[in-house]
Design a protein around this motif. Sequence first.
Motif, short mmCIF file in Angstrom:
data_model
loop_
_atom_site.label_atom_id
_atom_site.label_comp_id
_atom_site.label_asym_id
_atom_site.label_seq_id
_atom_site.Cartn_x
_atom_site.Cartn_y
_atom_site.Cartn_z
N ASP A 187 10.97 -4.21 6.51
CA ASP A 187 9.96 -2.80 6.17
C ASP A 187 10.32 -2.45 4.82
N ARG A 229 4.13 -7.12 13.85
CA ARG A 229 2.71 -7.99 12.91
C ARG A 229 2.73 -7.08 12.26
N ARG A 230 2.19 -7.03 10.47
CA ARG A 230 1.80 -6.60 9.78
C ARG A 230 -0.25 -6.30 9.13
N ASP A 289 -2.06 -7.07 6.50
CA ASP A 289 -1.80 -7.22 4.98
C ASP A 289 -3.07 -7.24 4.40
#
Length: 537
Positions: free
Chosen positions: A148, A178-179, A181
Motif C-alpha cells: 500500500d 480490496r482497494r 480505484d
Amino acid sequence: MATVRDVTFDLLRRHGLTTMFANPGSTEIPLLTDLPDDLNFILALHEGSVIGMATGWAIANEQPALAILHTTAGLGNAVGAIATARLNRAPMVILVGQQDRRHLAFEPFLTGHRLDDLARPYPVWTGEPARAQDVPGAVARAWHAARDLRGPAVVIVPMDDWQAPADDLEIPAPARLRRADAVAAETVSELVDLLTGARSPALVVGAGADGERAWAALTALAERLGCPVWQEAFSARAGFPQDHPLFAGFLSPSRAELRKQLAGHDVVVSVGAPVFRQYQYEPGPLVEPGTRLAIVTDDPDEAHRSPVELAVLASPAAVCELLAEQVPARSGDPDAVGRQIHLPAPPEPGVPLRGRDVLAALAARLPRETVLVEETPSSRPDLHALVPARTPLGFLSAAMGGLGFALPAAVGVRMARPDRPVVAVVGDGASLYGIQALWSAAHYRVGVLIVVLANGRYAVMDQLARGHSAGGSPAWPGFEEVSVRGLAHALGCPAVRINNYDQLVRILDDTLPTLADRDEPLVLDVAVEAAPGTYSG
C-alpha cells in the motif's frame, strides 16, 4: 506441532513471496536451512545487490519482493539500497536476523543494536515482534505496508523464533484487502475547469505515471489538449511515450532553465511527479508569474511538498482517464513539439569512441520492448536525447541518485520479466558499486546485456569540479587500471572488451536481435573517451 517458521512459510506462499533474495549470515540459518522446494532462494554476494535485485524484481512484477538480511552488518550494508528502493517506490518485505532472543540481554556476539533505527527513515514500516508467535502477523503486516505504501517494510526476527511452537498465534492483518480505484467526477472538477480555461496548457510526467493504463490515459489527454508533455528531471521511470509527437523532452533541474522551458504556458499539470525536481540550488521562482501549477499523484509526500494551486491525491491513471473524457477537445492542430532524434554519424576510423557513439549504436538497434536500466551520470543527457522510452517500463533508473543500482536491478527485472529484453547502461565507476551482481546473473543464467561505458574515472564528478570554479581541479585520481572485463570474468560472467566502433556494432548486431531469448549475461566493457563539459542533469 507446527512452528512459527511453518506458519510464516504458508503466509509467504499466500502472498506470492516465494522468491527470496538474500546474503545469509548465522542468524538466518534456522530460517534458511532445508527450505521447501517451492521457495526459490537467490543468492547475491553483497547486501546492496540483494536489495537492488529485489528492487528490480518488485518494480517489474508490480508486487512486493522478499529480501533477507543479516543483523547489523547486513542491514547496515544495505541501507543505501533500501533508501533507493524507497524513493523508487519498490514494494518489498525485508526480514532481518537478530541474535537468539533467550540471551539478548547479555549482548552476545552479533547482537543487533537498535536495528529498528538503523535504516530509518527509509522503511515504510518496521516491526520487531514482542514474542515469537507474533512473527507471522508482523510479516503479513509488512506485506500490506509494502504494497500500500509502495516501499520496503522491515521485520526483525531473533533466530530462535523460527523454531518456536505456533500455538496461541493470531495474524493481526487481513487475509485479503480490496482497494477502490475509482475516482469520483467531483474529485477532478477543479482540474477540469483549470484545463478547460487554459490558453496554453502543458503536462509534466514522472515515474508515478509509468504503466500501460497511465500511458494510455495521458496520451488521450495530451492529444485532446494538443499540448506538449515534458518528462520531469532525474526521473526514475518514463511517464509518457517518448517517441510521441507531443513529447517535448526533459525538464531541466535548473530553475532558470525550467522557467524558460515552461514560459508561455498558463497552466502546467504535473502527473506522477513532484513540482519540480531540482538539483543545485538556484534563487528565483520555479515558473514565470502567471503560470498556474497543479499536481496529480498517489503519493501524499509528493503532493504535500509541491508548491501548487491544486493537488489531487488519487491514481494518476484514473484521474487522467476522467480528464480525457471531460476536458473539451481543443480546436486546431497542435504545435509541432515532438523531438527530432538525430543519431550522430559513426566516428571516423581511429577516433576514440565517445559515450554518445555507443548510445547511438544502441538506439539504432534496441528492440522496442527493451527495458533500459541506466546508471551513467555523465552520459545520461545523451542517453535521454538519443534513446527514447517507447513502452511502459522502458526506462528505469535510481530515484535516489546513489550508485550501485543498475547492475542488480537489471538482473532482478529480467528474473521477474523473462519476456522482456533487458539492457543496463552503466558507467565503469558506477558498476563497481554493484559488481557482485554479475555472479548472480551468471549463476542463475539471467540473460541481461550490460554495457559499461569505461572512461577510467568519475567523469561526472570531474565535470562538476570544473563547473564549480574556473579551471577547477578535482582532488581524486582516475582509475584506468580497473578492468571491468577482468572483474566480470573473475565472477564467472562472460565479458568482452571493446575498443572500436566496428567491434561494437558487430557484437550488438549479433546480440540484440535474440536478446529476449538469451539465458546468459554478457558484459560489454566499452572503452570511451571522457567527454568535456559541465553536467546538465
